[in-house]
Design a protein around this motif. Structure first.
Motif, PDB file in Angstrom:
ATOM      1  N   GLY A   6     -10.180   4.641  20.998  1.00 54.74           N
ATOM      2  CA  GLY A   6      -9.928   4.604  19.564  1.00 54.74           C
ATOM      3  C   GLY A   6      -9.774   6.012  19.013  1.00 54.74           C
ATOM      4  O   GLY A   6     -10.170   6.989  19.659  1.00 54.74           O
ATOM      5  N   PRO A   7      -9.179   6.156  17.829  1.00 51.84           N
ATOM      6  CA  PRO A   7      -9.018   7.488  17.224  1.00 51.84           C
ATOM      7  C   PRO A   7     -10.360   8.147  16.924  1.00 51.84           C
ATOM      8  O   PRO A   7     -11.349   7.473  16.632  1.00 51.84           O
ATOM      9  CB  PRO A   7      -8.262   7.188  15.928  1.00 51.84           C
ATOM     10  CG  PRO A   7      -7.583   5.891  16.160  1.00 51.84           C
ATOM     11  CD  PRO A   7      -8.523   5.106  17.032  1.00 51.84           C
ATOM     12  N   MET A  51      -6.769   9.955   1.677  1.00 52.39           N
ATOM     13  CA  MET A  51      -7.634   9.109   0.853  1.00 52.39           C
ATOM     14  C   MET A  51      -7.317   9.373  -0.614  1.00 52.39           C
ATOM     15  O   MET A  51      -7.300  10.529  -1.045  1.00 52.39           O
ATOM     16  CB  MET A  51      -9.113   9.395   1.139  1.00 52.39           C
ATOM     17  CG  MET A  51     -10.067   8.588   0.264  1.00 52.39           C
ATOM     18  SD  MET A  51     -11.775   8.629   0.822  1.00 52.39           S
ATOM     19  CE  MET A  51     -11.750   7.321   2.033  1.00 52.39           C
ATOM     20  N   LEU A 107      -7.977   4.487   2.173  1.00 49.12           N
ATOM     21  CA  LEU A 107      -7.470   5.347   3.239  1.00 49.12           C
ATOM     22  C   LEU A 107      -6.145   4.786   3.751  1.00 49.12           C
ATOM     23  O   LEU A 107      -6.049   3.592   4.022  1.00 49.12           O
ATOM     24  CB  LEU A 107      -8.499   5.400   4.360  1.00 49.12           C
ATOM     25  CG  LEU A 107      -8.413   6.509   5.397  1.00 49.12           C
ATOM     26  CD1 LEU A 107      -8.573   7.869   4.745  1.00 49.12           C
ATOM     27  CD2 LEU A 107      -9.505   6.295   6.443  1.00 49.12           C
ATOM     28  N   LEU A 127      -6.932  13.881   6.294  1.00 50.45           N
ATOM     29  CA  LEU A 127      -7.666  13.894   7.555  1.00 50.45           C
ATOM     30  C   LEU A 127      -6.690  13.846   8.711  1.00 50.45           C
ATOM     31  O   LEU A 127      -5.572  13.328   8.589  1.00 50.45           O
ATOM     32  CB  LEU A 127      -8.602  12.678   7.646  1.00 50.45           C
ATOM     33  CG  LEU A 127      -9.536  12.516   6.461  1.00 50.45           C
ATOM     34  CD1 LEU A 127      -9.203  11.258   5.683  1.00 50.45           C
ATOM     35  CD2 LEU A 127     -10.983  12.465   6.910  1.00 50.45           C
ATOM     36  N   TYR A 180      -6.736  12.608  12.801  1.00 52.65           N
ATOM     37  CA  TYR A 180      -7.429  11.931  13.884  1.00 52.65           C
ATOM     38  C   TYR A 180      -6.598  12.066  15.159  1.00 52.65           C
ATOM     39  O   TYR A 180      -5.373  12.167  15.105  1.00 52.65           O
ATOM     40  CB  TYR A 180      -7.567  10.422  13.588  1.00 52.65           C
ATOM     41  CG  TYR A 180      -8.617  10.049  12.585  1.00 52.65           C
ATOM     42  CD1 TYR A 180      -8.382  10.152  11.217  1.00 52.65           C
ATOM     43  CD2 TYR A 180      -9.859   9.570  13.001  1.00 52.65           C
ATOM     44  CE1 TYR A 180      -9.355   9.789  10.288  1.00 52.65           C
ATOM     45  CE2 TYR A 180     -10.833   9.195  12.085  1.00 52.65           C
ATOM     46  CZ  TYR A 180     -10.564   9.314  10.730  1.00 52.65           C
ATOM     47  OH  TYR A 180     -11.536   8.949   9.818  1.00 52.65           O
ATOM     48  N   GLY A 207       0.814  -1.202   0.000  1.00 49.41           N
ATOM     49  CA  GLY A 207       0.000   0.000   0.000  1.00 49.41           C
ATOM     50  C   GLY A 207       0.853   1.260   0.000  1.00 49.41           C
ATOM     51  O   GLY A 207       2.076   1.217   0.041  1.00 49.41           O
ATOM     52  N   GLN A 217       7.846  11.876  15.404  1.00 47.65           N
ATOM     53  CA  GLN A 217       7.291  10.648  15.966  1.00 47.65           C
ATOM     54  C   GLN A 217       6.730  10.905  17.360  1.00 47.65           C
ATOM     55  O   GLN A 217       5.730  10.319  17.764  1.00 47.65           O
ATOM     56  CB  GLN A 217       8.379   9.584  16.032  1.00 47.65           C
ATOM     57  CG  GLN A 217       7.858   8.169  15.958  1.00 47.65           C
ATOM     58  CD  GLN A 217       8.990   7.183  15.715  1.00 47.65           C
ATOM     59  OE1 GLN A 217      10.137   7.405  16.112  1.00 47.65           O
ATOM     60  NE2 GLN A 217       8.675   6.093  15.072  1.00 47.65           N
ATOM     61  N   PHE A 266      -3.080   5.525   6.688  1.00 51.03           N
ATOM     62  CA  PHE A 266      -2.756   6.262   7.898  1.00 51.03           C
ATOM     63  C   PHE A 266      -1.252   6.447   8.042  1.00 51.03           C
ATOM     64  O   PHE A 266      -0.461   5.586   7.636  1.00 51.03           O
ATOM     65  CB  PHE A 266      -3.263   5.510   9.140  1.00 51.03           C
ATOM     66  CG  PHE A 266      -4.728   5.670   9.390  1.00 51.03           C
ATOM     67  CD1 PHE A 266      -5.649   4.828   8.784  1.00 51.03           C
ATOM     68  CD2 PHE A 266      -5.198   6.676  10.225  1.00 51.03           C
ATOM     69  CE1 PHE A 266      -7.006   4.987   9.008  1.00 51.03           C
ATOM     70  CE2 PHE A 266      -6.552   6.835  10.456  1.00 51.03           C
ATOM     71  CZ  PHE A 266      -7.464   5.997   9.841  1.00 51.03           C
ATOM     72  N   GLY A 267      -0.873   7.580   8.656  1.00 51.60           N
ATOM     73  CA  GLY A 267       0.506   7.788   9.054  1.00 51.60           C
ATOM     74  C   GLY A 267       0.823   7.002  10.314  1.00 51.60           C
ATOM     75  O   GLY A 267      -0.061   6.374  10.905  1.00 51.60           O
ATOM     76  N   SER A 268       2.086   7.057  10.725  1.00 52.37           N
ATOM     77  CA  SER A 268       2.538   6.262  11.875  1.00 52.37           C
ATOM     78  C   SER A 268       2.218   6.918  13.213  1.00 52.37           C
ATOM     79  O   SER A 268       2.389   6.296  14.255  1.00 52.37           O
ATOM     80  CB  SER A 268       4.028   5.985  11.766  1.00 52.37           C
ATOM     81  OG  SER A 268       4.727   7.199  11.610  1.00 52.37           O
ATOM     82  N   GLY A 269       1.756   8.167  13.189  1.00 47.51           N
ATOM     83  CA  GLY A 269       1.319   8.808  14.422  1.00 47.51           C
ATOM     84  C   GLY A 269       2.378   9.702  15.063  1.00 47.51           C
ATOM     85  O   GLY A 269       3.576   9.475  14.917  1.00 47.51           O
ATOM     86  N   PHE A 323      -2.897  11.142  14.342  1.00 51.87           N
ATOM     87  CA  PHE A 323      -2.667  10.427  13.084  1.00 51.87           C
ATOM     88  C   PHE A 323      -3.142  11.269  11.912  1.00 51.87           C
ATOM     89  O   PHE A 323      -4.248  11.801  11.931  1.00 51.87           O
ATOM     90  CB  PHE A 323      -3.455   9.115  13.041  1.00 51.87           C
ATOM     91  CG  PHE A 323      -2.984   8.063  13.993  1.00 51.87           C
ATOM     92  CD1 PHE A 323      -3.653   7.832  15.182  1.00 51.87           C
ATOM     93  CD2 PHE A 323      -1.877   7.277  13.693  1.00 51.87           C
ATOM     94  CE1 PHE A 323      -3.229   6.855  16.070  1.00 51.87           C
ATOM     95  CE2 PHE A 323      -1.443   6.294  14.578  1.00 51.87           C
ATOM     96  CZ  PHE A 323      -2.123   6.090  15.763  1.00 51.87           C
ATOM     97  N   GLN A 343      -6.077  10.112  19.017  1.00 54.27           N
ATOM     98  CA  GLN A 343      -6.375   8.972  19.865  1.00 54.27           C
ATOM     99  C   GLN A 343      -5.999   9.308  21.300  1.00 54.27           C
ATOM    100  O   GLN A 343      -4.823   9.481  21.630  1.00 54.27           O
ATOM    101  CB  GLN A 343      -5.591   7.741  19.396  1.00 54.27           C
ATOM    102  CG  GLN A 343      -5.913   6.485  20.167  1.00 54.27           C
ATOM    103  CD  GLN A 343      -5.147   5.284  19.653  1.00 54.27           C
ATOM    104  OE1 GLN A 343      -4.043   5.410  19.140  1.00 54.27           O
ATOM    105  NE2 GLN A 343      -5.731   4.097  19.776  1.00 54.27           N
ATOM    106  N   ILE A 357      -2.180  10.523  20.756  1.00 57.22           N
ATOM    107  CA  ILE A 357      -1.503  10.236  19.492  1.00 57.22           C
ATOM    108  C   ILE A 357      -2.311  10.858  18.360  1.00 57.22           C
ATOM    109  O   ILE A 357      -3.521  10.635  18.268  1.00 57.22           O
ATOM    110  CB  ILE A 357      -1.358   8.717  19.254  1.00 57.22           C
ATOM    111  CG1 ILE A 357      -0.635   8.047  20.418  1.00 57.22           C
ATOM    112  CG2 ILE A 357      -0.597   8.468  17.949  1.00 57.22           C
ATOM    113  CD1 ILE A 357      -0.571   6.534  20.305  1.00 57.22           C
TER     114      ILE A 357
END
Lengths: 110, 115
Positions: free
Chosen positions: A42-43, A92, A98, A33, A35, A1, A9, A100-103, A88, A37, A86
């Protein structure tokens, strides 16, 4: 992906300071987007961006959709203890997939 | 209050056990997702479903399967748990309607430890 590079980080900041974090990609995204957490949860969606150059605010949070469509930025002004968590980024693509980044782990020191 | 509910907050299983993680949403969403979260790796998509009895592989489906027999319920199955499947598992749902696809609603997560 596809991959998103999210930085930093982790961050340790003093209460009241401003915070900046960003995400970059080698691919173009149609939607960006952010998000958050909270610990033990959850985020939750903070901000959604749909057009290149778009700047959107949600209270003390401001996010931008980069002009190249390959990056996005999130700023938090005047940080408070409940900003801990965290963050994120997510992008999209045209296939509506979608990624996601590593946060970014944010710690706010009193 | 709209919700995505994951059946267990913590689970401890033995290597080789069959493990079921259950997720239920009350928002009448067509889309449901299973992610795993590991430090430094973010959220990685395991499987997703856009409709009842439909399933699609995500980025890391190996060692997992899913079941969607009812619209509101999406189950993640580890056929034979291994230690490298120790992780936080997050279920999410979203609507397929315009500007709804990307707005995921997450459960609180299940922390699975495989010993």
């Amino acid at each position: 992906g596809q991959q998103l590079n999210q930085s930093p980080q982790s961050m340790f900041i003093q209460e009241g300071e401003d915070v900046s974090m960003n995400c970059t990609s080698s691919s173009i995204f149609n939607t960006w987007l952010w998000y958050k957490q909270d610990p033990g949860e959850g985020p939750v969606l903070l901000i959604a961006l749909y057009k290149a150059g778009e700047l959107t605010s949600n209270g003390r949070l401001t996010a931008q959709f980069g002009i190249t469509r390959k990056d996005s930025f999130l700023n938090i002004s005047a940080s408070i203890p409940s900003d801990v968590g965290i963050y994120f980024c997510a992008g999209m693509d045209s296939a509506r997939q979608l990624t996601f980044g590593s946060g970014t782990q944010l710690t706010v020191l009193p | 209050d709209v919700k995505v509910t994951q059946s267990s907050r913590y689970l401890v299983k033995r290597t080789g056990e069959k493990v079921f993680l259950e997720c239920v949403q009350d928002m009448d969403h067509e889309n449901m997702f299973w992610y795993r979260q590991d430090p430094g790796l973010g959220l990685r998509l395991i499987y997703f479903s856009y409709d009842v009895k439909m399933k699609e592989k995500g980025d890391i489906p190996e060692g997992y399967s899913v079941s969607r027999e009812k619209k509101e319920r999406f189950s993640l199955i580890l056929e034979s748990a291994s230690t490298n499947q120790t992780s936080m598992y997050l279920c999410a749902s979203s609507s397929p309607r315009d500007r709804g696809m990307e707005k995921l609603f997450f459960g609180s997560g299940t922390q699975l430890s495989v010993l």
